[in-house]
Design an enzyme around this catalytic site. Structure first.
Site, mmCIF file in Angstrom:
data_model
loop_
_atom_site.group_PDB
_atom_site.id
_atom_site.type_symbol
_atom_site.label_atom_id
_atom_site.label_comp_id
_atom_site.label_asym_id
_atom_site.label_seq_id
_atom_site.Cartn_x
_atom_site.Cartn_y
_atom_site.Cartn_z
ATOM 1 N N LYS A 54 1.106 -0.959 0.220
ATOM 2 C CA LYS A 54 -0.208 -0.109 0.172
ATOM 3 C C LYS A 54 0.661 0.996 0.409
ATOM 4 O O LYS A 54 0.075 1.888 -0.874
ATOM 5 C CB LYS A 54 -0.912 -0.168 0.949
ATOM 6 C CG LYS A 54 -2.227 -0.821 1.201
ATOM 7 C CD LYS A 54 -2.563 -1.428 2.784
ATOM 8 C CE LYS A 54 -3.714 -2.602 2.157
ATOM 9 N NZ LYS A 54 -4.333 -2.557 3.212
ATOM 10 N N GLN A 98 -4.341 -1.218 9.920
ATOM 11 C CA GLN A 98 -3.667 -2.417 8.975
ATOM 12 C C GLN A 98 -4.756 -3.932 10.079
ATOM 13 O O GLN A 98 -4.757 -3.553 11.369
ATOM 14 C CB GLN A 98 -2.754 -2.895 9.100
ATOM 15 C CG GLN A 98 -2.505 -4.526 7.853
ATOM 16 C CD GLN A 98 -2.748 -4.196 7.079
ATOM 17 O OE1 GLN A 98 -2.789 -2.569 6.489
ATOM 18 N NE2 GLN A 98 -3.590 -5.544 5.797
ATOM 19 N N ASP A 121 -10.511 3.337 4.298
ATOM 20 C CA ASP A 121 -10.867 2.167 3.907
ATOM 21 C C ASP A 121 -12.325 1.715 3.770
ATOM 22 O O ASP A 121 -12.918 0.851 3.584
ATOM 23 C CB ASP A 121 -10.830 0.817 5.424
ATOM 24 C CG ASP A 121 -9.090 0.292 4.762
ATOM 25 O OD1 ASP A 121 -9.266 0.112 3.494
ATOM 26 O OD2 ASP A 121 -9.000 0.137 6.045
#
Ligand code: NAP
Length: 288
Positions: A54, A98, A121
């Site tokens: 990422k 994460q 997200d």
């Protein structure tokens, strides 16, 4: 029938090039570089790989990114304090925690602490709620958003199609069903209690599998001419990566199919970049 490949690598490369061009235009106009903060608690090797990928993707499109690696022993209070600081940091447009977090941490409390406008997200209940209500300018969960982009590339109108989603996780299955419903499909969501799964999948014009079982769905469970989207990433005993669909037999039935790897995975990262750019516009008070 031999399925056409929905090539996530190529399509995501185009999306990333588009994001890069928009960052360059932003900078040329005197704007600030969009910024993503990635928070990783502990040293899970798979999570470290995802985080590295990422951050590399951020660097390629010209984003500022910072990694906050917290020790395994960090408390929930420390994590929440970090999120508060990132929420208040004007260089940071997007915050990505994460997952998974250790069991002792309340994942929902952590996600809900992120400002919804920095929730790249798309997991905050505010953003999921707006997706459910079809409210525009929402930060949408990355994997389902990437899949909607892939489906658009088939050129097939989705209105009225029967869509079956296998798997109902908060991060993939449920928001996927909401996306397809918003696209005017008729939705069936399957899980471990679903009876006669094969009958359900055989009815699907659009089949999305997010189960996490290697080659779980064989070709004869798939409708002729279906759009077959495989979210699963499973490592086999010989070390190779395969999806939830049995690629060889499903390819003989479906009209389109995503490969694993190289299908949904790269689209998830491209969607994260798009969301971060969108979050940067939201910080500026633009519609997003
Ligand atoms: P998850 O949280 O483990 O959810 C799996 C889902 O599959 C659950 O809803 C479960 O049902 C359902 N399921 C399990 N066995 C089933 C069965 N026999 N019949 C019907 N449904 C069944 O997984 P996830 O996080 O959604 O991830 C799923 C897969 O996608 C994994 O392989 C993951 O690595 C991959 N993934 C890929 C990406 C990407 O970008 N490509 C992103 C995220 C995840 P219950 O709810 O009843 O338990």
């Amino acid at each position: 029938m031999s399925a056409r490949i929905l090539d996530g690598k190529t399509i995501s490369a185009d999306l990333r090039a588009g994001v890069k061009a928009r960052v360059e235009a932003l900078l040329a106009g005197g704007g600030r570089r969009p910024g993503l903060a990635v928070v990783l608690l502990g040293r899970d090797p798979a999570s470290e790989v995802y985080v590295r990928n990422k951050r590399n993707a951020c660097a390629q499109v010209g984003f500022y990114s910072e990694l906050h690696g917290l020790s395994e022993a960090s408390s929930q209070g420390q994590l929440l304090a970090l999120i508060d600081a990132l929420n208040a940091d004007s260089r940071i447009d997007g915050i990505l925690i994460q997952l998974p977090l250790p069991d002792r941490i309340d994942t929902e409390a952590v996600i809900e602490r992120i400002l919804p406008t920095k929730d790249v997200d798309g997991f905050h209940p505010y953003n999921i709620g707006r997706l459910a209500l079809r409210t525009p300018s929402v930060l949408r969960p990355c994997t389902p958003k990437g899949i909607m982009t892939l489906l658009a590339h088939t050129g097939r109108a989705l209105e009225g199609l029967d869509a079956v989603v296998v798997g109902e996780s908060d991060i993939v299955g449920r928001p996927m069903a909401l996306e397809l419903l918003a696209a005017r499909c008729t939705i069936t969501v399957c899980h471990e209690y679903t009876r006669d799964l094969a009958e359900k999948t055989r009815s699907a014009d659009v089949l999305v599998t997010a189960v996490g079982r290697p080659r779980f769905i064989p070709g004869d469970w798939v409708k002729e001419g279906a759009l077959a989207i495989d979210v699963g990433i499973n490592r086999t005993t010989d070390g190779s990566l395969v999806g939830d669909l049995d690629f060889a037999s499903v390819s003989r039935r479906a009209a389109w199919i995503t490969p694993v790897p190289g299908g949904v995975g790269p689209m998830t990262i491209a969607s994260l970049l798009e969301n971060t750019l969108q979050a940067a516009r939201l910080q500026l008070g633009e519609p997003g």
